[in-house]
Design a protein around this motif. Structure first.
Motif, PDB file in Angstrom:
ATOM      1  N   LEU A   7     -68.409   3.309  15.818  1.00  0.00           N
ATOM      2  CA  LEU A   7     -67.704   3.495  17.088  1.00  0.00           C
ATOM      3  C   LEU A   7     -67.382   2.149  17.726  1.00  0.00           C
ATOM      4  N   ALA A   8     -68.350   1.237  17.704  1.00  0.00           N
ATOM      5  CA  ALA A   8     -68.132  -0.085  18.307  1.00  0.00           C
ATOM      6  C   ALA A   8     -66.967  -0.792  17.622  1.00  0.00           C
ATOM      7  N   ARG A   9     -66.923  -0.712  16.294  1.00  0.00           N
ATOM      8  CA  ARG A   9     -65.814  -1.346  15.565  1.00  0.00           C
ATOM      9  C   ARG A   9     -64.485  -0.712  15.938  1.00  0.00           C
ATOM     10  N   ALA A  10     -64.481   0.624  16.017  1.00  0.00           N
ATOM     11  CA  ALA A  10     -63.238   1.339  16.336  1.00  0.00           C
ATOM     12  C   ALA A  10     -62.765   0.998  17.751  1.00  0.00           C
ATOM     13  N   TYR A  11     -63.680   1.002  18.724  1.00  0.00           N
ATOM     14  CA  TYR A  11     -63.297   0.715  20.114  1.00  0.00           C
ATOM     15  C   TYR A  11     -62.823  -0.729  20.261  1.00  0.00           C
ATOM     16  N   ALA A  12     -63.486  -1.645  19.526  1.00  0.00           N
ATOM     17  CA  ALA A  12     -63.130  -3.062  19.637  1.00  0.00           C
ATOM     18  C   ALA A  12     -61.742  -3.323  19.039  1.00  0.00           C
ATOM     19  N   ALA A  13     -61.351  -2.513  18.050  1.00  0.00           N
ATOM     20  CA  ALA A  13     -60.058  -2.709  17.383  1.00  0.00           C
ATOM     21  C   ALA A  13     -58.935  -1.909  18.046  1.00  0.00           C
ATOM     22  N   TRP A 111     -71.315   7.272  34.990  1.00  0.00           N
ATOM     23  CA  TRP A 111     -70.172   8.139  34.633  1.00  0.00           C
ATOM     24  C   TRP A 111     -70.082   8.288  33.112  1.00  0.00           C
ATOM     25  N   ALA A 112     -70.215   7.173  32.394  1.00  0.00           N
ATOM     26  CA  ALA A 112     -70.111   7.224  30.928  1.00  0.00           C
ATOM     27  C   ALA A 112     -71.148   8.189  30.363  1.00  0.00           C
ATOM     28  N   ARG A 113     -72.367   8.117  30.894  1.00  0.00           N
ATOM     29  CA  ARG A 113     -73.427   9.017  30.410  1.00  0.00           C
ATOM     30  C   ARG A 113     -73.137  10.468  30.806  1.00  0.00           C
ATOM     31  N   GLU A 114     -72.675  10.658  32.041  1.00  0.00           N
ATOM     32  CA  GLU A 114     -72.385  12.014  32.502  1.00  0.00           C
ATOM     33  C   GLU A 114     -71.343  12.689  31.611  1.00  0.00           C
ATOM     34  N   PHE A 115     -70.342  11.905  31.174  1.00  0.00           N
ATOM     35  CA  PHE A 115     -69.257  12.477  30.372  1.00  0.00           C
ATOM     36  C   PHE A 115     -69.470  12.275  28.876  1.00  0.00           C
ATOM     37  N   GLY A 116     -70.684  11.885  28.493  1.00  0.00           N
ATOM     38  CA  GLY A 116     -71.045  11.806  27.073  1.00  0.00           C
ATOM     39  C   GLY A 116     -70.310  10.741  26.295  1.00  0.00           C
ATOM     40  N   ALA A 118     -69.583   7.148  24.433  1.00  0.00           N
ATOM     41  CA  ALA A 118     -70.346   6.138  23.697  1.00  0.00           C
ATOM     42  C   ALA A 118     -70.084   4.740  24.233  1.00  0.00           C
ATOM     43  N   GLY A 119     -68.925   4.554  24.868  1.00  0.00           N
ATOM     44  CA  GLY A 119     -68.595   3.217  25.334  1.00  0.00           C
ATOM     45  C   GLY A 119     -67.509   3.226  26.391  1.00  0.00           C
ATOM     46  N   THR A 120     -67.431   2.120  27.113  1.00  0.00           N
ATOM     47  CA  THR A 120     -66.380   1.886  28.095  1.00  0.00           C
ATOM     48  C   THR A 120     -65.912   0.441  27.901  1.00  0.00           C
ATOM     49  N   LEU A 121     -64.835   0.078  28.556  1.00  0.00           N
ATOM     50  CA  LEU A 121     -64.481  -1.341  28.649  1.00  0.00           C
ATOM     51  C   LEU A 121     -64.786  -1.766  30.080  1.00  0.00           C
ATOM     52  N   TYR A 122     -65.392  -2.931  30.229  1.00  0.00           N
ATOM     53  CA  TYR A 122     -65.744  -3.400  31.573  1.00  0.00           C
ATOM     54  C   TYR A 122     -65.628  -4.912  31.557  1.00  0.00           C
ATOM     55  N   TRP A 123     -64.878  -5.443  32.505  1.00  0.00           N
ATOM     56  CA  TRP A 123     -64.776  -6.906  32.550  1.00  0.00           C
ATOM     57  C   TRP A 123     -64.590  -7.388  33.978  1.00  0.00           C
ATOM     58  N   ARG A 124     -64.901  -8.664  34.177  1.00  0.00           N
ATOM     59  CA  ARG A 124     -64.742  -9.284  35.492  1.00  0.00           C
ATOM     60  C   ARG A 124     -63.453 -10.066  35.542  1.00  0.00           C
ATOM     61  N   TYR A 135     -75.252   2.511  23.837  1.00  0.00           N
ATOM     62  CA  TYR A 135     -76.276   2.681  22.806  1.00  0.00           C
ATOM     63  C   TYR A 135     -77.070   1.386  22.748  1.00  0.00           C
ATOM     64  N   SER A 136     -78.211   1.409  22.043  1.00  0.00           N
ATOM     65  CA  SER A 136     -78.840   0.128  21.753  1.00  0.00           C
ATOM     66  C   SER A 136     -78.177  -0.437  20.500  1.00  0.00           C
TER      67      SER A 136
END
Length: 150
Positions: A7-13, A111-116, A118-124, A135-136
């Motif tokens: 999933l991490a690879r897919a989201y990152a790409a 929110w991410a956990r509530e809606f099940g 696996a990942g979000t994008l978050y940046w400053r 996930y860990s």
């Protein structure tokens, strides 16, 4: 651990788009989002979707119901948000979501956990877009400077 790594690879790409006015703007993990930041001035940015939790395949009806609930959360919190989507590099596997301005990281994770999700994008503001995995980190995964494991 393998699912998390896949999933991490897919989201990152993946390719992400946010609609501002009548235009769609592309953003992606590890890239600067200056074009978007110029128009949506905020301290932090979150991309979140309620679609297709990896734990279970969801129907369009379920996805739309989950999205309505997520929109309610955003409105209740008074967060500015803009329509957005993610897709794979070929333009398939489209999931609809939102770019949310100035949501605290703890709220975004909740929110991410509530809606099940696996990942979000978050940046400053002024920093490259980061992927945040709920996930860990799998021990066998090579370090990626743009992926955070919650």
């Amino acid at each position: 651990g393998t699912l998390a790594a896949e999933l991490a690879r897919a989201y990152a790409a993946a390719h992400y788009f946010v609609t501002i006015g009548h235009r769609e703007w592309l953003f992606g993990v590890g890239q600067s989002a200056q074009d978007i930041e110029r128009q949506l001035d905020a301290g932090s940015y979150l991309f979140i979707t309620a679609w297709n939790p990896p734990s279970k395949a969801a129907s369009t009806v379920q996805n739309m119901a989950a999205d309505q609930l997520l929109q309610q959360r955003l409105r209740d919190g008074g967060y500015r948000h803009h329509s957005a989507l993610g897709s794979n590099a070929q333009g398939g596997a489209v999931e609809y979501g939102w770019v949310v301005l100035d949501a605290p990281l703890e709220t975004a994770d909740a929110w991410a956990r509530e809606f099940g999700q696996a990942g979000t994008l978050y940046w400053r503001h002024g920093e490259p877009v980061r992927l945040r995995m709920l996930y860990s980190c799998p021990p066998d995964l090579p370090h990626d400077p743009f992926i955070d494991w919650a």
